[in-house]
Structure formats: structure tokens, C-alpha cells
Design a protein around this motif. Structure first.
Motif, short mmCIF file in Angstrom:
data_model
loop_
_atom_site.label_atom_id
_atom_site.label_comp_id
_atom_site.label_asym_id
_atom_site.label_seq_id
_atom_site.Cartn_x
_atom_site.Cartn_y
_atom_site.Cartn_z
N VAL A 282 0.82 -1.20 0.00
CA VAL A 282 0.00 0.00 0.00
C VAL A 282 0.86 1.26 0.00
N ASN A 283 2.18 1.10 0.16
CA ASN A 283 3.09 2.24 0.12
C ASN A 283 4.04 2.23 -1.07
N THR A 284 3.95 1.22 -1.91
CA THR A 284 4.78 1.15 -3.12
C THR A 284 3.98 0.89 -4.39
N ASN B 208 9.07 4.92 0.12
CA ASN B 208 8.79 6.05 1.01
C ASN B 208 9.20 5.66 2.43
N ARG B 209 8.96 6.54 3.38
CA ARG B 209 9.46 6.31 4.74
C ARG B 209 8.91 5.01 5.35
N ILE B 210 7.66 4.74 5.07
CA ILE B 210 7.04 3.56 5.67
C ILE B 210 7.55 2.29 4.99
N ALA B 211 7.62 2.27 3.66
CA ALA B 211 8.14 1.10 2.95
C ALA B 211 9.58 0.82 3.34
N LEU B 212 10.38 1.89 3.49
CA LEU B 212 11.77 1.71 3.89
C LEU B 212 11.86 1.12 5.29
N SER B 213 10.96 1.56 6.18
CA SER B 213 10.94 1.02 7.54
C SER B 213 10.62 -0.47 7.53
N VAL B 214 9.70 -0.88 6.68
CA VAL B 214 9.37 -2.31 6.56
C VAL B 214 10.59 -3.09 6.10
N VAL B 215 11.26 -2.59 5.08
CA VAL B 215 12.45 -3.27 4.55
C VAL B 215 13.53 -3.38 5.62
N ASN C 83 6.39 9.84 -0.62
CA ASN C 83 6.26 10.22 0.79
C ASN C 83 5.00 11.03 1.07
N SER C 84 4.37 11.53 0.02
CA SER C 84 3.18 12.36 0.21
C SER C 84 2.02 11.57 0.79
N VAL C 85 2.07 10.23 0.71
CA VAL C 85 0.97 9.42 1.25
C VAL C 85 1.28 8.92 2.67
N CYS C 86 2.42 9.31 3.23
CA CYS C 86 2.82 8.79 4.55
C CYS C 86 2.10 9.48 5.69
N ASP C 87 2.05 10.78 5.65
CA ASP C 87 1.56 11.53 6.81
C ASP C 87 0.06 11.76 6.72
N PRO D 154 0.20 5.63 12.35
CA PRO D 154 0.04 4.72 13.47
C PRO D 154 0.37 3.29 13.10
N GLN D 155 0.09 2.88 11.86
CA GLN D 155 0.41 1.53 11.44
C GLN D 155 1.91 1.30 11.49
N LEU D 156 2.68 2.30 11.11
CA LEU D 156 4.14 2.19 11.15
C LEU D 156 4.62 2.02 12.59
N VAL D 157 4.00 2.75 13.50
CA VAL D 157 4.38 2.65 14.90
C VAL D 157 4.12 1.25 15.42
N VAL D 158 2.98 0.67 15.03
CA VAL D 158 2.65 -0.69 15.45
C VAL D 158 3.70 -1.67 14.97
N LEU D 159 4.10 -1.53 13.69
CA LEU D 159 5.11 -2.44 13.15
C LEU D 159 6.42 -2.30 13.89
N ARG D 160 6.83 -1.10 14.16
CA ARG D 160 8.11 -0.91 14.83
C ARG D 160 8.10 -1.53 16.22
N ARG D 161 6.95 -1.39 16.91
CA ARG D 161 6.86 -1.95 18.25
C ARG D 161 6.84 -3.47 18.19
N ARG D 162 6.06 -4.02 17.23
CA ARG D 162 5.89 -5.47 17.18
C ARG D 162 7.15 -6.18 16.78
N TYR D 163 7.94 -5.57 15.87
CA TYR D 163 9.12 -6.25 15.34
C TYR D 163 10.42 -5.60 15.80
N ALA D 164 10.36 -4.89 16.89
CA ALA D 164 11.57 -4.20 17.36
C ALA D 164 12.69 -5.18 17.66
N ALA D 165 12.34 -6.38 18.13
CA ALA D 165 13.37 -7.38 18.43
C ALA D 165 14.10 -7.80 17.17
#
Length: 289
Positions: free
Chosen positions: A125-127, A171-178, A268-272, A278-289
């Protein structure tokens, strides 16, 4: 499969055959016909698969049976089948229009997905990548762009529907997933239990969309969602085409820093937007390990 290594749809054909094997894998070739395939067709219908999707599987079977009756021969020079049965396709009158997700629907659906599939969906949804582009995404297709402090993926044309090399701007979110997946597998970006994923439209996706109250949402609608959000953000038609992989490979092989900067800003225009961050925050928290 060995004879069709040149086909761009090879991975898709393999995944379709995997779905068929539990139903027909025990049968001899001369037992296969439209009637013996009907239980599988009925099951796919119950799962909500469109006629066009079911027909893709029927076409693979039809192709194999035609080859068995015309080209493939045994040690005596006899074809494997005397004649190929007629495999009648379903009428494709149920073709559904695109269904771009709202921010609220995205949150609802992604919450029901298992972790690995949630990451794939968030990347889509971000690429604007297609199902098979995501499933086949490899680390050796990643290209660093140090002058912009980012990375992109260049998917070879052999893996892309239109045959052109595909530039995937992160974009920022797709890069965070990668980045959250880096080092988890030697070759493929997206995996499940240490193995590449063959398709996103699986039983987990079907269960998730039912639980979310969105039975009509297909994996391909994630691409439409990205396109709709780019348009709503005022991104030009040409830039949308490049980001969605619809145009020729002119930028994928000869892009300038200025062109890439423009595309990155557009992505990046679709990120903010409400619901995505919030979805990005959830991913970061869930997969921080």
C-alpha cells in the motif's frame, strides 16, 4: 516448469499448481477433465475467488494437457495423451471494480493479518507493487542511492507483468518495513518461517478480510489504494505511472537524482495521512526485536 523458465508468469503458475495439487495431485493425466476439476472450482468460488482468478488455474491445467497430447512423448514416440480434453473456462461476468481502502479500512484489515502478511500488505500500500513482485522481491535487487540517503529496488523485467524493469521507490514507511526485515533471509525480503512466500492471496488473507468485514478486498486493491492516495495528494499522472510501474523502463535505467527526488517526494506524500503513521508505529513496536 523446466521448459518454461522464460515465462514471466512462471512463479504464478507454480503457485496455482500448488493450490490444485491437493485436489488433482493423486490423479493420472487421463483422469483430468473439466468434471474432475469441478470440486476445486466450487471450493475457490466459496473462498470468494473471482472467475478470472479461477480461470488462470484452469488455463495452466489446459496448457499441460495440450502439451501432453501434442508435444510430450514417451520412449516409443507416443504422446502422453491421445487427445486433450476440453477445459471450459468460467464466464468472467463477475469482474469487480477496484476497491481502494480508506484509512480506517486499512487499519481494520491489517490488524487481522498475521505479522508477515501485514508487513507485505503495508509495503504494497506504500509502493503499489503487485503480489508477485512483493513475493519475489530479492535483496540483490536493492540499490543504494547515497546522494539521497535512501535505497530503491530495481525488479528485472522478467519478474514484471509488462516486461519492463520496475523501479520501486521506498517512502518512509516502505523503507521502515524493509529495514525491519534486513538480515532475516539471505535472498528474499519477505518470508514466512524461513521460506519465501508464494502468494499473498492465501487462507490467512481470506480469514483476515472476513474478520475485518471486508470480504470484497483483494490483494490487488492495495495497489489501487496507493494510486488513489497519490492522486489525492496531487501527484502528477506521469509520476503516478512511474511509481506504479505502468510506464516503460526509461527511469529505471537512466534516472537522475532530480527525477528520483521528485518521485521520492511523491511517494512520501501518502505517509503523513491519518491511519498510515500509526500503522508504522505498530510495526516498529511489534518487530523491534
Amino acid at each position: 516448469m523446466l521448459e518454461n523458465q522464460h515465462k514471466r508468469s512462471l512463479i504464478s503458475d507454480i503457485s496455482r499448481l500448488k493450490l490444485l495439487m491437493p485436489w488433482i495431485g493423486h490423479m493420472a493425466l487421463d483422469q483430468l477433465h473439466r468434471g474432475s476439476l469441478e470440486p476445486w472450482v466450487m471450493q475457490r468460488r466459496q473462498e470468494g475467488a473471482a472467475a478470472a482468478t479461477i480461470n488462470h488455474g484452469l488455463k495452466v491445467v489446459r496448457r499441460i494437457l495440450n502439451l501432453a497430447a501434442s508435444e510430450w512423448v514417451d520412449e516409443y514416440g507416443m504422446t502422453w495423451l491421445l487427445a486433450a480434453p476440453k477445459i471450459k473456462l468460467l464466464p468472467e461476468t463477475d469482474r469487480r471494480p477496484p476497491y481502494p481502502l480508506t484509512w480506517e479500512e486499512q487499519t481494520r484489515l491489517f490488524k487481522e493479518l498475521p505479522g508477515h502478511l501485514e508487513k507485505m500488505a503495508l509495503f504494497a500500500v506504500n509502493t503499489g507493487c503487485r503480489d508477485q513482485e512483493i513475493c519475489n522481491l530479492r535483496w540483490d535487487w536493492e540499490v543504494a542511492v547515497p546522494e539521497l540517503g535512501t535505497r530503491v529496488f530495481l525488479i528485472p523485467g522478467t519478474q514484471v507483468k509488462n516486461g519492463d524493469d520496475r523501479l520501486v521507490v521506498l517512502n518512509r514507511i516502505a523503507l521502515s518495513v524493509v529495514e525491519s526485515l534486513r538480515g532475516s533471509h539471505p535472498t528474499h525480503v519477505f518470508t514466512y518461517r524461513g521460506k519465501p512466500v508464494f502468494r499473498m492471496l492465501n487462507s490467512a488473507w481470506l480469514r483476515a478480510r472476513q474478520k475485518a468485514g471486508l470480504p470484497q478486498v483483494r490483494v490487488h486493491d492495495l495497489k489501487h489504494t496507493f494510486g488513489r492516495r497519490l492522486r489525492a495528494a496531487g501527484v502528477s499522472f506521469e509520476d503516478r505511472q512511474d511509481l506504479l510501474g505502468h510506464r516503460s523502463g526509461r527511469i529505471t535505467t537512466h534516472y537522475s537524482a532530480a527525477e528520483l527526488t521528485k518521485l521520492l517526494d511523491a511517494a512520501n506524500s501518502v505517509c503523513d495521512r491519518e491511519g498510515n503513521q500509526p500503522q508504522l508505529v505498530v510495526l516498529r513496536r511489534r518487530y523491534a526485536a
